[in-house]
Design a protein around this motif. Structure first.
Motif, PDB file in Angstrom:
ATOM      1  N   TRP A 450      -3.815   1.426  -6.506  1.00 23.17           N
ATOM      2  CA  TRP A 450      -3.648   2.291  -5.347  1.00 23.17           C
ATOM      3  C   TRP A 450      -3.218   3.656  -5.879  1.00 23.17           C
ATOM      4  N   SER A 476      -7.586   1.794  -3.970  1.00 25.50           N
ATOM      5  CA  SER A 476      -7.111   1.984  -2.606  1.00 25.50           C
ATOM      6  C   SER A 476      -6.017   3.038  -2.603  1.00 25.50           C
ATOM      7  N   GLN A 493     -12.095   1.060   2.949  1.00 25.65           N
ATOM      8  CA  GLN A 493     -11.863   1.166   1.514  1.00 25.65           C
ATOM      9  C   GLN A 493     -12.156  -0.186   0.860  1.00 25.65           C
ATOM     10  N   SER A 496      -7.395  -2.676   1.606  1.00 22.66           N
ATOM     11  CA  SER A 496      -6.602  -1.844   2.507  1.00 22.66           C
ATOM     12  C   SER A 496      -5.143  -2.265   2.487  1.00 22.66           C
TER      13      SER A 496
END
Length: 756
Positions: A450, A476, A493, A496
């Motif tokens: 992320w 993400s 995406q 998530s």
């Protein structure tokens, strides 16, 4: 010939080794006295070192040595070692213009740039650009500024270059000299791979043959992750879980921030549950009576936040089959080391991001993951690897393998997440869900990422697109739940997550407007899971990412390079985020919200309904499998699924299914269903093939709810040789043919004749 490589003495110093490792891949190294020690990435198995022997031809004329494989050719100047790369037809792809420096003084190489040449790659080192020509990239893992630099560069001219180093280095891509690009470092030896391939997809495929294909996450990981407020206790966490179920919001993973530990931000090997907030009685540490057991009964998995400063090189040395050297004394402390933060960073957690000195945690004979198995045995299914300690500099560290931090810093995030991945895999036999902000070459094999403490806006979007352009599929960011645009982007995406962290991002606290929108997008995402999971499988086979930048998806469109706020989600969906201005590439496109058709190339201002957060288009010809509504993955067998079709020309989609948990798909335990669509004048033809293959838990029978979009009303619908009855067997409403069909031997063949 029988040789695996050739060595050429170089006048400026050292020996140049050229090794064809595949027909279209050459490894180039410059070493001192023909010695070529492996760097950290190769030594620890991040970079592939075993290749089938590649036959090649060698000849020399006019001081130029040529090595040809049939697919590509490298020429080297026998005097100074400068090289050139050609494709199989003899077309010049890349030419070195300046000799490489002597090995003892670091390395440098400079190459020519054609007038119209474009450059891409380098991973998450810039959140401004997709096309990198004119850019200067400092390749050094750094909090916020450079979370995951990946030293893979490729060109519109058909070449790719992977620099196999962990040393701090720089790519200057035509910034200093407009017609040249260069790479250089003060330390280390030159070691890089050259790839010749006709398109970007193939270049990424071959790069991930060198550094590993993206991992296929467990199926539930492609749903929704929710991370609780860091002050949550076990009761708060269970209340959050119950709220998801009561509100009808699908969710699979619940995460805890550092407050789950007895010592806040504990990066030691002695982690314990907080004795008050997460009490686990000593006589019942596992089983259905724990708060983890309660989560599991609600259909949730549990994720734990981690921060690590462990010296993972001791274990890597053991895995490499070598005895780790004794630790050297620490070097002088460098108090000048610092981090620079941009004033427009979304949010910053600075508590654990200063330089770190010495090592007081590591137990040399114990791998890092051994200290986490207790929690895995209690039911923990995922780990969030904080940037802290991964992205920190360690100025006085002499790592257990003898390297200093200048050499190992970039590699540390990859080695840490490698050991997390392999430790969980070996302990459980299941696919891990490890997610991290830090990374380097090879991170795609071991962890999802992320975008760190940078929110969920336009910059993280560019980060994710750049990740995808080097073959990292599972990227993400923290969803911005307080804006419609943030919710729209957050659910469209590869995976998530909502991260409450120190805030109150709980969906049921969003109010009357945003809560219904959040619910809609969450349900839409779960309906799209078979489509997204099939795209994830394509990524695991080829390196082609789930979300694809427009230059990657439409390289011939002159507008693509500047489109940083739109992307393709798989083959069929075009998503725009934080804007209503959309560039539609060549082809026919259907507005997902309104059904209106557009013909590209075209620049439009999308008409976004008030209850949606951004533009969404479907490519004509799309075939999209969808699930019925569920609360979590695995809630019920998928013996009936939907298929949404947008017939246009001829198109195909392959639905990939497996058990969603284990690695058995690698040995063939999976099922493929081929779906086709063809539109020819007044006739539509739809095909659904028989499932090929099997996996544990596969439904024995299946039905399909078909929704076929067409602008004209059908006069007849036939299933095989049988004419179906309108009203009983099929319906036509608002431009959609709807019918239900059962799986049958030999597959399904549907013909729709349309009225004039």
């Amino acid at each position: 010939m029988d040789e695996a490589y050739i060595d050429l003495p170089v006048r400026s110093g050292g020996t140049l080794r050229i090794e064809p490792v595949a027909g279209d891949i050459f490894r180039i190294r410059l070493g001192e006295h023909s010695r070529f020690p492996d760097g950290a990435l190769t030594r620890y198995g991040i970079v592939r070192n075993e290749w089938p022997k590649t036959p090649f031809e060698r000849d020399e004329r006019d001081g130029v040595v040529s090595i040809r494989t049939g697919l590509a050719e490298v020429q080297a100047n026998a005097e100074d070692g400068r090289i050139a790369l050609f494709d199989g037809q003899g077309r010049l792809l890349l030419r070195e213009t300046a000799r490489q420096a002597a090995p003892q003084s670091g390395f440098a190489a400079e190459f020519a740039l054609a007038d119209d040449e474009k450059l891409y790659g380098l991973g998450d080192e810039s959140r401004q650009l997709l096309q990198k020509r004119g850019h200067r990239a400092k390749m050094w893992v750094k909090n916020v500024d450079c979370y995951a630099p990946i030293p893979f560069l490729y060109s519109s001219k058909g070449w790719g270059l992977f620099l196999n180093t962990t040393w701090r280095h720089v790519f200057d891509l035509g910034r200093q000299k407009k017609d040249r690009w260069s790479m250089f470092a003060k330390r280390g030896e030159l070691d890089f791979y050259l790839i010749a391939a006709p398109d970007y997809g193939r270049l990424i495929d071959r790069f991930t043959d060198i550094t590993g294909k993206p991992e296929l996450l467990p199926l539930w990981a492609y749903g929704l992750t929710f991370v609780c407020n860091q002050q949550a206790n076990a009761r708060d966490m269970l209340d959050d879980a119950m709220h998801f179920r009561r509100e009808g919001i699908p969710c699979d993973l619940i995460g805890l921030e550092p407050g789950w530990m007895e010592t806040f931000y504990d990066y030691s090997v002695d982690k314990k549950w907080h004795p008050d907030r997460f009490y686990v009685p000593g006589w019942a540490r596992t089983g259905p009576q724990t708060f983890i057991g309660a989560l599991e009964r609600l259909g949730f998995k549990l994720s734990l936040w981690l921060c690590s400063d462990y010296d993972v090189t001791w274990h890597e040395e053991k895995l490499a089959g070598l005895k780790a050297p004794a630790t050297a004394s620490a070097s002088a402390r460098d108090d000048s080391a610092s981090f620079d933060y941009s004033p427009d960073d979304f949010e910053q957690d600075l508590r654990a991001h200063a330089p770190v000195y010495m090592d007081r945690q590591t137990k040399r004979d114990e791998p890092w993951f051994r200290h986490l198995t207790e929690f895995v045995d209690q039911g923990v299914k995922a780990f969030k690897m904080d940037g802290a300690r991964q992205v920190n500099e360690h100025p006085d560290r002499r790592w257990g393998n003898g390297m200093d931090d200048e050499e190992l810093h970039n590699a540390f995030p990859v080695l840490l997440n490698k050991q997390m991945h392999e430790g969980f895999r070996d302990h459980t036999g299941l696919r891990p869900m490890i997610y991290t902000s830090g990374g380097y070459a090879g991170i795609q094999r071991y962890a999802a990422t992320w975008a760190g403490d940078t929110g969920g806006g336009p910059k993280p979007l560019v980060s994710m697109l750049n990740h995808g352009m080097v073959g990292h599929a599972n990227a993400s960011c923290d969803m911005d739940v307080f804006t419609p645009a943030g919710i729209h982007f957050g659910f469209l995406q590869p995976w998530s997550q909502v991260n409450s962290w120190a805030y109150w991002r709980h969906p049921w606290l969003l109010g009357d407007k945003l809560l219904p929108m959040f619910k809609y997008y969450a349900k839409l995402r779960y309906r799209l899971l078979p489509y997204l999971y099939s795209a994830a499988h394509v990524a695991a086979r080829t390196g082609m990412p789930i979300i694809r930048s427009m230059p990657l998806a439409y390289p011939d469109d002159p507008k693509s390079d500047g489109l940083t706020q739109q992307y393709m989600l798989g083959d069929s969906f075009l998503v725009a985020a934080f804007t209503k201005d959309v560039h539609l590439p060549e082809g026919t496109w259907i507005d997902y919200w309104s059904g209106r058709r557009y013909v590209g190339p075209a620049a439009i201002e999308a008409d976004v309904p008030d209850d949606r957060g951004g533009p969404l288009f479907v490519k004509a010809g799309a075939i999209v499998p969808v699930w019925p509504e569920i609360d979590y993955v695995g809630q019920k067998p998928m013996d009936a699924i939907g298929v949404h079709m947008y017939p246009y020309g001829s198109s195909e989609f392959v639905l990939f299914e497996d058990d969603g948990l284990t690695f058995r798909y690698r040995s063939g335990e999976a099922a493929l269903t081929r779906m086709t669509s063809a539109a020819d004048g007044s006739e539509l033809r739809i095909g659904i093939g028989e499932r090929e293959g099997r996996y544990e838990g596969m439904p024995e029978r299946r039905s399909f709810e078909l929704r076929i979009r067409t602008e004209r009303e059908p006069s007849e619908v036939r299933l095989g040789d049988r004419a179906l009855r309108r009203g009983d067997d099929w319906q036509f409403t608002d431009g959609t043919i709807a019918l239900r069909v059962e799986e049958r031997s030999g597959g399904i063949d549907i013909r729709c004749r349309l009225k004039a």
